[in-house]
Enzyme design. Structure first.
Site, PDB file in Angstrom:
ATOM      1  N   PHE A 233       2.153   9.867  -0.257  1.00 27.45           N
ATOM      2  CA  PHE A 233       1.755   8.826  -1.194  1.00 27.45           C
ATOM      3  C   PHE A 233       0.244   8.728  -1.409  1.00 27.45           C
ATOM      4  O   PHE A 233      -0.208   8.490  -2.515  1.00 27.45           O
ATOM      5  CB  PHE A 233       2.278   7.459  -0.723  1.00 27.45           C
ATOM      6  CG  PHE A 233       3.759   7.303  -0.884  1.00 27.45           C
ATOM      7  CD1 PHE A 233       4.296   6.730  -2.022  1.00 27.45           C
ATOM      8  CD2 PHE A 233       4.636   7.753   0.091  1.00 27.45           C
ATOM      9  CE1 PHE A 233       5.664   6.596  -2.188  1.00 27.45           C
ATOM     10  CE2 PHE A 233       6.013   7.621  -0.054  1.00 27.45           C
ATOM     11  CZ  PHE A 233       6.529   7.044  -1.194  1.00 27.45           C
ATOM     12  N   ARG A 234      -0.548   8.946  -0.354  1.00 23.01           N
ATOM     13  CA  ARG A 234      -1.938   8.536  -0.410  1.00 23.01           C
ATOM     14  C   ARG A 234      -2.973   9.650  -0.357  1.00 23.01           C
ATOM     15  O   ARG A 234      -4.163   9.374  -0.490  1.00 23.01           O
ATOM     16  CB  ARG A 234      -2.219   7.538   0.731  1.00 23.01           C
ATOM     17  CG  ARG A 234      -1.495   6.214   0.531  1.00 23.01           C
ATOM     18  CD  ARG A 234      -1.683   5.264   1.709  1.00 23.01           C
ATOM     19  NE  ARG A 234      -1.120   3.962   1.405  1.00 23.01           N
ATOM     20  CZ  ARG A 234       0.184   3.675   1.470  1.00 23.01           C
ATOM     21  NH1 ARG A 234       1.035   4.613   1.844  1.00 23.01           N
ATOM     22  NH2 ARG A 234       0.627   2.480   1.171  1.00 23.01           N
TER      23      ARG A 234
END
Length: 362
Positions: free
Chosen positions: A89-90
């Site tokens: 996700f990051r």
């Protein structure tokens, strides 16, 4: 005020290194004024027992091979699935949140917000088609978890992932806590009628939005959206599991999302913890810890470290390295190879059936 309280206190080096010179002086003077200098510099009188023969990666392996380690808990995040082709996700540039511009969202997280989903489910289902289980193979990490289960050492695997690759790798459902939900089942958002993964997947791959057969409301895979509670199973099992844990292995997670991240502090003070990750995470803030705030966190580098070990690099490589020290490397590599061949074989058969003309008469 105690005599000699005008003498400034020495701060722990990890605190001092994180502050400016002026902040260091101010903090020293503050602690001196309230006579906390002796408390800050005083070593713990009762240091918890060190169970590891040595606080190293090798020491963790030796501990696993001993009769002291019978209940291992694995905590894992998106980092164990990136080798399968699923983005985390990051990570800047490649992470999921950095690549959602085409969905024209008010913010990247909106695609996983329950209220936004109910108003506009199309972006989620478009993304789901790219990420849906069945398109990816489990990684070495997933099979390492399965190997722990086969060795009778796995108490539970707590995963943040929704990709179901633990299940595909053969980890038993009773050994899993899918903390952020899963694509494995789905329910109507209104009447809660249950639907199978295959039923929803069929709709999604036909570019249809799944609606309930009964009440015609949206059907959503049982992944936890922002604004929804975590599964009951997470809360029902976490306290007993972590109380009985002999070793905690944390893999492929930034430990930034709560309450999942707080699980690292759920084990006993003596329980060893191993992080396999590309970067260190889960460490306590020295200043917050000193002031009595925040969780205990992990301690990899201080002079008082006695149970926390980190192995930095790709998670698959870390699992292979640990398996090698345990004498399991060949077994793990053979498992990955044979299971992947079986998945390829099944995929080919399925694809062949889908392409073949129907045998039914017109």
């Amino acid at each position: 005020m105690a005599e000699g309280s005008n003498k400034s206190a020495d701060l722990p080096k990890e605190v001092e290194s994180s502050l400016s010179a002026n902040e260091v002086d101010q903090l020293k003077n503050l602690f001196s004024t309230i006579n906390l200098g002796e408390l800050i510099n005083k070593d713990d009188e009762e240091k918890p027992e060190q169970l590891l023969p040595e606080v190293t990666f090798k020491g963790v392996a030796e501990y696993i091979k001993s009769d002291k380690c019978k209940n291992i808990i694995v905590m894992c995040g998106a980092g164990i699935s990136t080798a399968a082709g699923i983005p985390d996700f990051r990570t800047p540039g490649t992470g999921l949140y950095d690549n959602l511009q085409k969905y024209e969202l008010p913010n990247p997280q909106a695609i996983f917000e329950i209220n936004f989903f109910k108003e506009n489910p199309q972006p989620f289902y478009t993304l789901a088609k790219e990420l849906y289980p069945g398109s990816f193979k489990p990684t070495t990490c997933h099979y390492f978890i399965k190997l722990l289960e086969q060795k009778g050492l796995l108490r539970r695997a707590y995963t943040q992932n929704i990709d179901t690759l633990e299940r595909v790798a053969g980890v038993g459902g009773d050994k899993l806590v899918e903390a952020h939900g899963t694509f494995h089942t789905a329910h109507c958002v209104q009447c809660r009628m249950e639907y199978t993964q295959d039923w929803v997947k069929d709709k999604v791959f036909k570019d249809e939005i799944p609606h309930c057969k009964d009440c015609e409301e949206l059907v959503k895979p049982d992944i936890v959206f922002f604004g929804e509670p975590l599964p009951r199973r997470f809360f029902n099992l976490r306290y007993e599991d972590f109380r009985l844990c002999d070793l905690l292995i944390v893999m492929g997670t930034s430990l930034k999302v709560h309450p999942f991240a707080s699980l690292v502090d759920g084990v006993e003070d003596t329980t060893p913890r191993l992080l396999i990750n590309r970067e260190k995470c889960g460490e306590s803030d020295p200043l917050m810890k000193l002031m009595g705030g925040g969780g205990a966190g992990m301690d990899f580098d201080s002079d008082k470290a006695y149970r926390d070990v980190c192995w930095l690099g790709d998670c698959d490589d870390g699992c292979l390295a640990l398996a090698d020290l345990l004498g399991w490397k060949n077994e793990l590599e053979t498992m990955v190879c044979s299971e992947h061949k079986e998945i390829d074989k099944t995929s080919q058969v399925t694809a062949s059936k889908e392409k073949s003309p129907s045998k039914k008469s017109a």
